[in-house]
Design an enzyme around this catalytic site. Structure first.
Site, mmCIF file in Angstrom:
data_model
loop_
_atom_site.group_PDB
_atom_site.id
_atom_site.type_symbol
_atom_site.label_atom_id
_atom_site.label_comp_id
_atom_site.label_asym_id
_atom_site.label_seq_id
_atom_site.Cartn_x
_atom_site.Cartn_y
_atom_site.Cartn_z
ATOM 1 N N GLU A 36 13.203 -6.033 21.742
ATOM 2 C CA GLU A 36 12.843 -7.331 22.328
ATOM 3 C C GLU A 36 12.618 -8.368 21.230
ATOM 4 O O GLU A 36 13.019 -9.526 21.341
ATOM 5 C CB GLU A 36 11.570 -7.204 23.176
ATOM 6 C CG GLU A 36 11.817 -6.555 24.517
ATOM 7 C CD GLU A 36 10.506 -6.197 25.205
ATOM 8 O OE1 GLU A 36 10.147 -6.892 26.158
ATOM 9 O OE2 GLU A 36 9.850 -5.234 24.765
ATOM 10 N N TYR A 37 11.960 -7.907 20.165
ATOM 11 C CA TYR A 37 11.723 -8.795 19.017
ATOM 12 C C TYR A 37 13.059 -9.278 18.443
ATOM 13 O O TYR A 37 13.243 -10.466 18.181
ATOM 14 C CB TYR A 37 10.911 -8.039 17.959
ATOM 15 C CG TYR A 37 10.584 -8.848 16.743
ATOM 16 C CD1 TYR A 37 9.426 -9.619 16.683
ATOM 17 C CD2 TYR A 37 11.434 -8.855 15.633
ATOM 18 C CE1 TYR A 37 9.127 -10.369 15.563
ATOM 19 C CE2 TYR A 37 11.140 -9.602 14.512
ATOM 20 C CZ TYR A 37 9.982 -10.357 14.482
ATOM 21 O OH TYR A 37 9.695 -11.103 13.365
ATOM 22 N N GLU A 115 -14.443 -2.782 -0.351
ATOM 23 C CA GLU A 115 -13.049 -2.770 0.119
ATOM 24 C C GLU A 115 -12.265 -1.710 -0.652
ATOM 25 O O GLU A 115 -12.649 -1.357 -1.763
ATOM 26 C CB GLU A 115 -12.388 -4.142 -0.163
ATOM 27 C CG GLU A 115 -12.996 -5.278 0.610
ATOM 28 C CD GLU A 115 -12.546 -6.643 0.071
ATOM 29 O OE1 GLU A 115 -11.598 -6.700 -0.744
ATOM 30 O OE2 GLU A 115 -13.163 -7.643 0.456
ATOM 31 N N LYS A 117 -9.526 -0.444 -3.163
ATOM 32 C CA LYS A 117 -8.841 -1.067 -4.302
ATOM 33 C C LYS A 117 -7.372 -0.674 -4.199
ATOM 34 O O LYS A 117 -6.983 0.452 -4.511
ATOM 35 C CB LYS A 117 -9.451 -0.597 -5.615
ATOM 36 C CG LYS A 117 -8.890 -1.330 -6.821
ATOM 37 C CD LYS A 117 -9.715 -1.035 -8.062
ATOM 38 C CE LYS A 117 -9.198 -1.751 -9.289
ATOM 39 N NZ LYS A 117 -7.770 -1.613 -9.523
ATOM 40 N N ASP A 119 -3.539 -0.188 -4.771
ATOM 41 C CA ASP A 119 -2.781 0.036 -6.001
ATOM 42 C C ASP A 119 -1.437 -0.690 -5.893
ATOM 43 O O ASP A 119 -0.404 -0.083 -5.644
ATOM 44 C CB ASP A 119 -2.579 1.535 -6.210
ATOM 45 C CG ASP A 119 -2.184 1.850 -7.641
ATOM 46 O OD1 ASP A 119 -2.227 0.932 -8.476
ATOM 47 O OD2 ASP A 119 -1.829 3.005 -7.912
ATOM 48 N N TYR A 239 -7.254 -10.813 0.334
ATOM 49 C CA TYR A 239 -8.702 -10.601 0.322
ATOM 50 C C TYR A 239 -9.521 -11.713 -0.314
ATOM 51 O O TYR A 239 -10.726 -11.610 -0.404
ATOM 52 C CB TYR A 239 -9.036 -9.276 -0.378
ATOM 53 C CG TYR A 239 -8.366 -9.115 -1.731
ATOM 54 C CD1 TYR A 239 -7.254 -8.295 -1.876
ATOM 55 C CD2 TYR A 239 -8.827 -9.790 -2.850
ATOM 56 C CE1 TYR A 239 -6.613 -8.146 -3.098
ATOM 57 C CE2 TYR A 239 -8.199 -9.655 -4.074
ATOM 58 C CZ TYR A 239 -7.093 -8.829 -4.195
ATOM 59 O OH TYR A 239 -6.462 -8.701 -5.400
ATOM 60 N N LYS A 356 -13.898 3.248 -9.726
ATOM 61 C CA LYS A 356 -12.614 3.952 -9.885
ATOM 62 C C LYS A 356 -12.748 5.416 -9.512
ATOM 63 O O LYS A 356 -13.696 6.079 -9.934
ATOM 64 C CB LYS A 356 -12.148 3.843 -11.341
ATOM 65 C CG LYS A 356 -11.893 2.410 -11.789
ATOM 66 C CD LYS A 356 -10.509 1.969 -11.398
ATOM 67 C CE LYS A 356 -9.523 2.448 -12.414
ATOM 68 N NZ LYS A 356 -8.447 1.510 -12.673
ATOM 69 N N CYS A 450 25.846 26.533 -6.874
ATOM 70 C CA CYS A 450 24.755 26.280 -5.923
ATOM 71 C C CYS A 450 23.820 27.483 -5.884
ATOM 72 O O CYS A 450 24.279 28.613 -5.737
ATOM 73 C CB CYS A 450 25.354 26.015 -4.545
ATOM 74 S SG CYS A 450 24.107 26.004 -3.236
ATOM 75 N N CYS A 453 24.378 29.385 -2.347
ATOM 76 C CA CYS A 453 25.626 30.044 -1.935
ATOM 77 C C CYS A 453 26.526 30.400 -3.111
ATOM 78 O O CYS A 453 27.592 30.984 -2.927
ATOM 79 C CB CYS A 453 26.384 29.160 -0.951
ATOM 80 S SG CYS A 453 27.046 27.672 -1.730
ATOM 81 N N CYS A 468 26.473 20.440 -3.748
ATOM 82 C CA CYS A 468 27.143 21.661 -3.322
ATOM 83 C C CYS A 468 28.064 21.221 -2.190
ATOM 84 O O CYS A 468 27.594 20.654 -1.199
ATOM 85 C CB CYS A 468 26.136 22.678 -2.806
ATOM 86 S SG CYS A 468 26.946 24.012 -1.900
ATOM 87 N N CYS A 473 27.402 26.524 3.323
ATOM 88 C CA CYS A 473 26.210 26.866 2.537
ATOM 89 C C CYS A 473 24.991 26.994 3.460
ATOM 90 O O CYS A 473 24.661 26.056 4.185
ATOM 91 C CB CYS A 473 25.976 25.795 1.480
ATOM 92 S SG CYS A 473 24.432 25.988 0.595
HETATM 93 S S1 IVH Z 1 -11.024 -8.552 -6.018
HETATM 94 C C1 IVH Z 1 -12.638 -11.669 -8.779
HETATM 95 N N1 IVH Z 1 -10.287 -6.845 -4.169
HETATM 96 O O1 IVH Z 1 -7.677 -4.715 -8.665
HETATM 97 C C2 IVH Z 1 -11.963 -10.824 -7.783
HETATM 98 N N2 IVH Z 1 -9.155 -6.803 -6.243
HETATM 99 O O2 IVH Z 1 -8.772 -4.047 -11.385
HETATM 100 C C3 IVH Z 1 -11.188 -9.721 -8.395
HETATM 101 N N3 IVH Z 1 -7.353 -5.153 -6.364
HETATM 102 O O3 IVH Z 1 -6.499 -7.470 -10.435
HETATM 103 C C4 IVH Z 1 -10.284 -9.020 -7.501
HETATM 104 N N4 IVH Z 1 -7.591 -4.370 -4.338
HETATM 105 O O4 IVH Z 1 -5.179 -6.778 -8.387
HETATM 106 C C5 IVH Z 1 -10.085 -7.289 -5.414
HETATM 107 N N5 IVH Z 1 -9.733 -5.393 -2.438
HETATM 108 C C6 IVH Z 1 -9.525 -5.853 -3.680
HETATM 109 C C7 IVH Z 1 -8.521 -5.328 -4.505
HETATM 110 C C8 IVH Z 1 -8.369 -5.829 -5.794
HETATM 111 C C9 IVH Z 1 -6.902 -4.284 -5.460
HETATM 112 C C10 IVH Z 1 -6.814 -5.266 -7.734
HETATM 113 C C11 IVH Z 1 -6.571 -6.674 -8.179
HETATM 114 C C12 IVH Z 1 -7.260 -6.794 -9.504
HETATM 115 C C13 IVH Z 1 -7.499 -5.384 -9.892
HETATM 116 C C14 IVH Z 1 -8.717 -5.290 -10.772
#
Ligand code: IVH
Length: 711
Positions: A36-37, A115, A117, A119, A239, A356, A450, A453, A468, A473
């Protein structure tokens, strides 16, 4: 429809599509199907093809189509894009709090938001009057690179704020009006299931697979060709508000607009006088961003540091259940003014810190390299490891991607290797720890036959994969069946890998068509089968006969024919007979099908074993037929066009839609059958080819005249 009504319909479509995007990406509550979209998008494209003068950059059709860039321009950020200090333990978090309480004792009463973090890669997005106008990478924190065209291709990124639909706004807790100028910060990344799908497609096409989602996202974001970015499943979470300016805009260079409110929770936040909507806390920031239409991360509100510590631990536990990679949690002082008053140390704001997680990366010994045979016969090497725990899971095997990877990284049997695991993605070997070598390691030599086989393996020119090519196989048969019955293909529920292996081991199936002649007593003779299970499975197999042609095509596992190509083929060919009769040239002319895939299709249908398979499927009643796409009648009926270069008034897709709307056909490459080459600026090799074949070359103006029936 008259122009006014058409114009209204266009606005309505844009509004609806925007709202569906929002429901999908922000609220996670889609209310319409993909089909539909697609229909709404097609209708919008058709109107815009009719009226290119109505196209605006914030139209949902304007995500792809920008030509490749030569380099990225520099973009100064309106405020420093700061980084974060790290904490590695609960005590580190308590120490942080004590430290900043010495700077400002209000901290002792503060509340927090935690929140994930993410990657990914930081991006900075600029909106003027609610329209996305520019996006940049972080760069050095002061100046980034302009990746606007790439960012536009990310569907989760709103091109226009806010979402006007009342329903969606209600669901988000009311809609906020965007200020005249808004800059936000977020993270671009790839979700793990999307990453796996991408790699599966690359593997099926015999191409190099990607090593991890982050590098893939980084490469896609900084690719000079937005078409490449568009083909990668990037997504986004936002964020932070970096700048929020409510005064009418006159300054063209917003970076030094004097009345811009610097809203980072750090450096020099000036007093907000005219911005009544500007959030005062991080909680409000996320709510505000969400109701403007941005996808925001999940967050946890915490009243004190002990709650923060508990929240960080919960994020760590959830880490492997999430469908995206996180490498920690970010702890933020909720009160933005307090956070700003705390100031920065170097590039790190005092008011926030990254907690971390221990790396999901360990070292262990590589005991042996074995080779897996995929359904297309691709050989994939994997490492057998001395068992090691990563993030609470014992890892015994890890992928080595392909034979080139082993050679490039100089990975040797007996090496200590670094291994990484993320989410549900298969762990992979990052590389050897060269310093740990003691001379007892030996280079790996890829097999010439392979492993399943024992038939000789082959290499396709220009691909990294070894294959293969033995159709009989057994390892391939198991993978083939697994793929044939899978969800995106024939979707035979209840037929898992265990049963597939049993069926092959017992000699009950020698190809996928044999599934359809399985008898009840065959199944009952298998271990673990009772009446009900056998009946259910037979019913599921029988039901799959009604699957549409596109699914059967996907299921056959022709190299390069994934769900998208299969759907494309199924819309052009009524059944497998029609497709089998298609010539190489005809297939190649279909947009999105390159010479490799076209050749793979032709080869597949030419192979006698596959011909026999098709006859068995036909005899079993597995022979879907469908209506092919009708070509419209119009001023360009019967004419085939190829498009090249940059057109002044059309994106590629608009030009294609325009031609199709007038009954013409657009193909991907120039051949003798091409009627016209539509050429814009910087046409490239297609122009050469058109001249060779004597194909007339026209410009956009001529096309419009032809469409209007003038020539
Ligand atoms: S806040 C002053 N919130 O982590 C505010 N950073 O190691 C600083 N990152 O460069 C960032 N998730 O790229 C914030 N929920 C989150 C994040 C976040 C990932 C990254 C961001 C930053 C790095 C710092």
């Amino acid at each position: 429809m008259n122009d006014e009504a058409l114009r209204q319909r266009l606005e309505e479509l844009r509004r609806e599509i925007r709202e569906h995007n929002y429901r999908y990406y922000v609220l996670n509550q889609p209310i319409i199907s993909d089909a539909e979209y697609d229909r709404l998008m097609a209708e919008l494209r058709a109107i815009e093809a009719e009226h290119p003068e109505w196209i605006t950059p914030d139209s949902p059709t304007q995500r792809a189509g920008a030509p490749p860039a030569e380099k990225f321009e520099k973009v100064p950020h309106p405020a420093s894009i700061l980084s974060l200090a790290n904490a590695f333990s609960p005590d580190d978090l308590r120490a942080w709090l004590e430290r900043i309480a010495r700077v400002d004792e209000r901290v002792l009463q503060a509340d927090f938001v935690v929140e994930p973090k993410l990657d990914g890669l930081t991006v900075v997005l600029h909106y003027r009057d609610g329209v996305f106008v520019r996006g940049a990478t972080r760069g050095d924190g002061e100046v980034g690179e302009d990746v606007t065209a790439n960012l536009r291709t990310i569907k989760a990124l709103p091109l226009r704020l806010p979402v006007t639909g009342a329903d969606a706004a209600d669901a988000a807790g009311g809609s906020v009006q965007p200020p005249a100028y808004l800059v936000v910060r977020g993270e671009v990344f790839i979700r793990l299931p999307d990453f796996e799908r991408l790699n599966a497609e690359l593997e099926a096409a015999g191409e190099k697979t990607y090593v991890n989602p982050r590098n893939t996202a980084a490469g896609a974001l900084r690719n000079l060709d937005p078409a490449v970015t568009a083909a990668r499943p990037l997504t986004l979470l936002v964020y932070q508000i970096v700048a929020w300016q409510t005064a009418p805009l006159n300054a063209t260079n917003a970076t030094n607009a004097t009345n811009a409110t610097n809203a980072t929770n750090a450096t020099n936040a000036t007093n907000v006088t005219n911005a009544t909507n500007l959030p005062k806390t991080q909680t409000e920031t996320l709510a505000c961003l969400r109701s403007l239409g941005f996808p925001v991360p999940e967050s946890v509100y915490c009243a004190d540091i002990e709650e923060v510590i508990a929240a960080c631990k919960r994020w760590e536990q959830r880490r492997t259940d999430l469908d995206y990679e996180i490498d920690g949690a970010v702890v933020k002082i909720n009160d933005l003014q307090l956070a700003a008053d705390l100031g920065v140390v170097g590039k790190d704001p005092r008011g926030a810190i990254a907690y971390k997680f221990p790396a999901q990366e360990v070292t262990t010994r590589l005991l042996e390299i074995r080779v897996n045979v995929g359904r297309t016969g691709v050989l994939t090497p994997y490492a057998v490891l001395e068992p090691v725990e990563i993030g609470g899971v014992t890892v015994r095997q890890a992928t080595l991607h392909n034979f080139d990877y082993i050679a490039e990284k100089d990975i040797r049997v007996g090496d200590r290797v670094r291994v990484k695991r993320a989410g549900d993605v298969i762990p992979y070997v990052i590389g050897p720890v060269e310093a740990a070598r003691d001379g007892d390691e030996w280079p790996y030599i890829p097999p010439e036959t392979c492993p399943a086989c024992d038939q000789p393996v082959e290499h396709v020119e220009g691909e990294v994969a070894w294959y293969c090519v033995n159709a009989a196989c057994p390892a391939q048969l198991v993978r083939n069946l697994e793929h044939f019955v899978s969800r995106g293909a024939m979707d035979i529920v209840g037929l898992g890998i265990k049963i597939v292996e049993q069926l092959v081991a017992e000699g009950l199936v020698e190809d996928v068509a044999d599934l359809y002649t399985l008898r009840r007593e065959d199944l009952l003779a298998l271990e673990g089968f009772a009446d009900k299970k056998a009946d259910n499975l037979l019913a599921a197999i029988a039901a799959s006969k009604n699957q549409p042609l596109s699914r059967l095509l996907t299921a056959l596992g022709i190299r390069g024919v994934g769900e998208v190509v299969a759907a494309d083929l199924a819309s052009r060919y009524a059944d497998l007979d029609a497709l089998a009769a298609a010539s190489l040239e005809e297939l190649q002319a279909i947009e999105g099908i390159g010479p490799n895939i076209a050749q793979a299709i032709v080869d597949w249908f030419a192979r006698p074993a596959n011909r026999r398979l098709l006859e068995k499927l036909r005899a079993a009643g597995v022979w879907p037929r469908q209506r092919v796409r009708e070509t419209r009648q119009g001023s360009l009926s019967g004419k085939t066009f190829v498009i090249t270069g940059t057109l002044p008034g059309f994106s590629r897709q608009q030009a294609k839609a325009f031609i199709e709307e007038h009954g013409g056909r657009v193909t991907g490459s120039v051949s003798k059958k091409t009627d016209y080459l539509l050429a814009g600026e910087n046409p490239g090799s297609k122009l050469e080819k058109a001249r060779q074949f004597g194909v007339p070359v026209i410009d956009e103006h001529t096309l419009r005249r032809m469409a209007a029936g003038e020539s």
